[in-house]
Design a protein around this motif. Structure first.
Motif, mmCIF file in Angstrom:
data_model
loop_
_atom_site.group_PDB
_atom_site.id
_atom_site.type_symbol
_atom_site.label_atom_id
_atom_site.label_comp_id
_atom_site.label_asym_id
_atom_site.label_seq_id
_atom_site.Cartn_x
_atom_site.Cartn_y
_atom_site.Cartn_z
ATOM 1 N N ALA A 32 29.784 -1.977 42.553
ATOM 2 C CA ALA A 32 30.987 -1.852 43.381
ATOM 3 C C ALA A 32 31.049 -0.472 44.037
ATOM 4 C CB ALA A 32 32.231 -2.092 42.521
ATOM 5 N N ILE A 33 30.718 0.577 43.274
ATOM 6 C CA ILE A 33 30.721 1.940 43.832
ATOM 7 C C ILE A 33 29.684 2.056 44.949
ATOM 8 C CG2 ILE A 33 30.250 4.368 43.316
ATOM 9 C CD1 ILE A 33 31.338 3.839 40.491
ATOM 10 N N ALA A 34 28.479 1.469 44.725
ATOM 11 C CA ALA A 34 27.419 1.525 45.741
ATOM 12 C C ALA A 34 27.864 0.855 47.033
ATOM 13 C CB ALA A 34 26.153 0.856 45.199
ATOM 14 N N LEU A 35 28.552 -0.285 46.921
ATOM 15 C CA LEU A 35 29.012 -0.999 48.114
ATOM 16 C C LEU A 35 30.112 -0.217 48.836
ATOM 17 C CD1 LEU A 35 29.056 -4.640 46.699
ATOM 18 C CD2 LEU A 35 27.479 -3.710 48.389
ATOM 19 N N VAL A 36 30.997 0.395 48.057
ATOM 20 C CA VAL A 36 32.050 1.205 48.673
ATOM 21 C C VAL A 36 31.437 2.390 49.426
ATOM 22 C CG1 VAL A 36 33.984 2.758 48.189
ATOM 23 C CG2 VAL A 36 33.846 0.532 47.051
ATOM 24 N N LEU A 37 30.479 3.074 48.784
ATOM 25 C CA LEU A 37 29.826 4.214 49.431
ATOM 26 C C LEU A 37 29.104 3.798 50.706
ATOM 27 C CD1 LEU A 37 28.342 6.163 46.381
ATOM 28 C CD2 LEU A 37 30.088 6.986 47.968
ATOM 29 N N PRO A 41 32.769 6.629 55.008
ATOM 30 C CA PRO A 41 32.312 7.750 55.846
ATOM 31 C C PRO A 41 31.314 8.661 55.144
ATOM 32 C CG PRO A 41 34.722 7.554 55.885
ATOM 33 C CD PRO A 41 34.229 6.654 54.801
ATOM 34 N N TRP A 42 31.170 8.510 53.825
ATOM 35 C CA TRP A 42 30.278 9.390 53.062
ATOM 36 C C TRP A 42 28.867 8.827 52.926
ATOM 37 C CZ3 TRP A 42 34.940 7.768 50.424
ATOM 38 C CH2 TRP A 42 36.025 8.631 50.645
ATOM 39 N N VAL A 43 28.575 7.708 53.586
ATOM 40 C CA VAL A 43 27.289 7.046 53.395
ATOM 41 C C VAL A 43 26.123 7.952 53.783
ATOM 42 C CG1 VAL A 43 27.430 5.919 55.659
ATOM 43 C CG2 VAL A 43 25.932 4.975 53.874
ATOM 44 N N ASP A 44 26.237 8.694 54.885
ATOM 45 C CA ASP A 44 25.131 9.556 55.324
ATOM 46 C C ASP A 44 24.854 10.663 54.303
ATOM 47 O OD1 ASP A 44 24.770 8.088 57.614
ATOM 48 O OD2 ASP A 44 26.094 9.350 58.830
ATOM 49 N N ASN A 45 25.928 11.220 53.737
ATOM 50 C CA ASN A 45 25.749 12.255 52.710
ATOM 51 C C ASN A 45 25.075 11.689 51.473
ATOM 52 O OD1 ASN A 45 27.030 14.197 54.301
ATOM 53 N ND2 ASN A 45 29.054 13.684 53.494
ATOM 54 N N PHE A 46 25.434 10.468 51.099
ATOM 55 C CA PHE A 46 24.848 9.847 49.913
ATOM 56 C C PHE A 46 23.368 9.551 50.141
ATOM 57 C CE2 PHE A 46 24.127 6.004 47.192
ATOM 58 C CZ PHE A 46 24.214 6.664 45.974
ATOM 59 N N GLY A 271 22.840 3.526 31.407
ATOM 60 C CA GLY A 271 22.456 4.627 32.274
ATOM 61 C C GLY A 271 21.482 4.240 33.363
ATOM 62 N N ILE A 272 20.279 3.844 32.978
ATOM 63 C CA ILE A 272 19.205 3.643 33.950
ATOM 64 C C ILE A 272 19.496 2.497 34.918
ATOM 65 C CG2 ILE A 272 16.786 2.928 34.169
ATOM 66 C CD1 ILE A 272 16.231 4.605 31.644
ATOM 67 N N VAL A 273 19.863 1.330 34.389
ATOM 68 C CA VAL A 273 20.101 0.184 35.275
ATOM 69 C C VAL A 273 21.310 0.417 36.187
ATOM 70 C CG1 VAL A 273 20.658 -2.275 35.353
ATOM 71 C CG2 VAL A 273 18.926 -1.448 33.746
ATOM 72 N N PRO A 274 22.435 0.938 35.691
ATOM 73 C CA PRO A 274 23.533 1.257 36.622
ATOM 74 C C PRO A 274 23.161 2.306 37.672
ATOM 75 C CG PRO A 274 24.365 1.125 34.379
ATOM 76 C CD PRO A 274 22.870 1.067 34.288
ATOM 77 N N ILE A 275 22.374 3.319 37.289
ATOM 78 C CA ILE A 275 21.932 4.321 38.269
ATOM 79 C C ILE A 275 21.067 3.664 39.340
ATOM 80 C CG2 ILE A 275 20.422 6.335 38.589
ATOM 81 C CD1 ILE A 275 21.482 7.368 35.898
ATOM 82 N N PHE A 276 20.167 2.770 38.913
ATOM 83 C CA PHE A 276 19.334 2.039 39.870
ATOM 84 C C PHE A 276 20.211 1.240 40.835
ATOM 85 C CE2 PHE A 276 17.403 -1.984 41.113
ATOM 86 C CZ PHE A 276 16.263 -1.545 41.779
ATOM 87 N N ALA A 277 21.224 0.549 40.295
ATOM 88 C CA ALA A 277 22.122 -0.233 41.152
ATOM 89 C C ALA A 277 22.886 0.665 42.110
ATOM 90 C CB ALA A 277 23.095 -1.037 40.285
ATOM 91 N N LEU A 278 23.359 1.799 41.622
ATOM 92 C CA LEU A 278 24.093 2.741 42.471
ATOM 93 C C LEU A 278 23.229 3.218 43.636
ATOM 94 C CD1 LEU A 278 26.718 4.402 42.805
ATOM 95 C CD2 LEU A 278 25.651 6.176 41.401
ATOM 96 N N VAL A 283 24.910 -1.796 50.593
ATOM 97 C CA VAL A 283 24.548 -2.397 51.881
ATOM 98 C C VAL A 283 25.789 -2.395 52.767
ATOM 99 C CG1 VAL A 283 24.999 -4.726 50.993
ATOM 100 C CG2 VAL A 283 23.585 -4.437 53.030
ATOM 101 N N ALA A 284 25.620 -1.999 54.024
ATOM 102 C CA ALA A 284 26.742 -1.946 54.964
ATOM 103 C C ALA A 284 27.018 -3.342 55.506
ATOM 104 C CB ALA A 284 26.423 -0.986 56.098
#
Length: 404
Positions: A32-37, A41-46, A271-278, A283-284
């Protein structure tokens, strides 16, 4: 002795199921956090943050590479260890136990791949046929956990065994079809190191650090060889000893493989799997329309997961049963197998991973992610509703039998 092994296996499965179920919740939050990002407007920074240069001598690695090639190698190390334990002591240790989950997993890989291939034949993206083959064990077991005690333990074990065989199939696909040009010198060194681990296992060395330190060296060799570095994690995991190490006549410690899984599994799940998902699930959705979803890549993945998975798993299981090749677990009905087959269509983590390997850098990658997200979401919803309806029917039948 056998009773002790069964007790340890039962405890290990309970721990595994609870970790995967809870890890699925964290995975949903990270997605959910990855989709929000990705839609903020912060997508380019991420994206720039993920491209941070973290190269070692002789390599060109950024943060995203370290997540996908480094952290995910630990994920595959644990996956390899779990496959080894199931093959030696668990639900895949005998033909009778393994036949039905293996048949189901094979069907659940072949049919989705064929559906994707049918939609993308003759296009540059046909290489992505491996994307809908995968089952995300954390997500699928997490959905089962929501149904609580209404789901028989046999169905949970069946799904776990199926997903483990599915992981093995995905690993083979990655190693054979999604590796680049090979450097045989690096592969030769990796082979020597792996041979050393085989010898260490044969002569009874059970010190876990020996296998892990050697595993790091094997990973480095694979990273430079052209074979995807995560395959090193699987191979090392398969070589870790299963036999328990005796302390004295009345007490035994956990085996090296149990210790590895016990130590690393929480780090992987939370840790690892959530970080991978993040890092990979974002996707925009700007400009996404119904016509976008009708393109061959997302449609092939969506139908592969939502239609191909249940058709392949249920169909191959049914044929295996009719041919006396396998049998259903105790207290598990065919209706429950059908519902579980939909849950197996939650591809997510491994599907995203294969998509990054198969069509990375192309305009189809965002479309593939949309197909994975939608296919996994629809499969989760339908599987949950189906199994909940099955549990209600079972409860009504039990209630009627008591009244009579």
């Amino acid at each position: 002795m056998r009773g002790g092994i069964r007790k340890r296996l039962r405890a290990s499965f309970t721990e595994f199921f609870e970790l995967e179920s809870a890890g699925g919740v964290v995975l949903i939050l990270a997605t959910a956090i990855a989709l929000v990002l990705a839609n903020s407007p912060w997508v380019d920074n991420f994206v720039a943050f993920l491209q941070t240069d973290l190269s070692l001598p002789g390599t060109h690695l950024n943060l995203l590479h370290w997540i996908n090639d480094g952290l995910m190698a630990i994920f595959f190390l644990v996956a390899g260890a779990e496959i080894k334990r199931e093959l030696v002591q668990g639900e895949l240790s005998t033909f009778k136990k393994a036949a039905m989950p293996i048949a189901a997993a094979i069907g659940g890989m072949i049919v989705p791949a064929l559906i994707y291939f049918a939609f993308n034949r003759g296009t540059p993206f046909v290489r992505g046929w491996g994307i809908p083959m995968a089952t995300d064990i954390a997500f699928s077991l997490g959905i089962l956990a929501l149904l609580g005690s209404r789901i028989p333990i046999g169905l949970k074990v069946f799904l776990t065994a199926l997903a483990i065989v599915d992981d093995l199939g995905a690993i083979l696909v990655i190693a054979v079809f999604y590796s680049s040009s090979l450097d045989w010198e690096w592969l030769g060194v990796a082979g020597i190191l792996l041979g050393g681990l085989v010898v260490a296992k044969r002569i009874g060395i059970k010190a876990l650090f020996v296998y892990l330190l050697t595993g790091v060296a094997v990973w480095w060799c694979f990273l430079n060889s052209g074979v995807h570095a995560t395959v090193a994690g699987v191979l090392v995991g398969l070589l870790i000893p299963v036999a328990s190490q005796k302390q004295d006549e009345s007490c035994s410690t956990k085996s090296p493989i149990d210790r590895l899984i016990h130590i690393l599994h929480p780090w992987v799940a939370f840790g690892i799997v959530p970080i991978f998902a993040l890092a990979n699930a974002g996707v925009a959705f700007h400009g996404t329309t119904v016509s976008t979803l009708q393109q061959s890549v997302p449609l092939g993945i969506l139908l592969g997961l939502f239609v191909g998975k249940p058709l392949g798993i249920f169909g191959f299981s049914w044929f295996a049963s009719k041919l006396n090749f396998g049998q259903l677990p105790d207290k598990v009905s065919w209706a429950q197998i059908a519902g579980m087959s939909f849950l197996a269509g939650i591809g997510f983590t491994m599907s995203l991973f294969i998509a990054e390997l198969a069509i990375s850098g192309s305009e189809a990658l965002p479309l593939a992610k949309i197909g994975i997200l939608l296919g996994s979401l629809v499969s989760a919803i339908v599987g949950f509703i189906w199994l909940k309806a099955c549990s209600r029917s079972d409860q009504q039948l039990k209630s009627n039998s008591v009244d009579n």
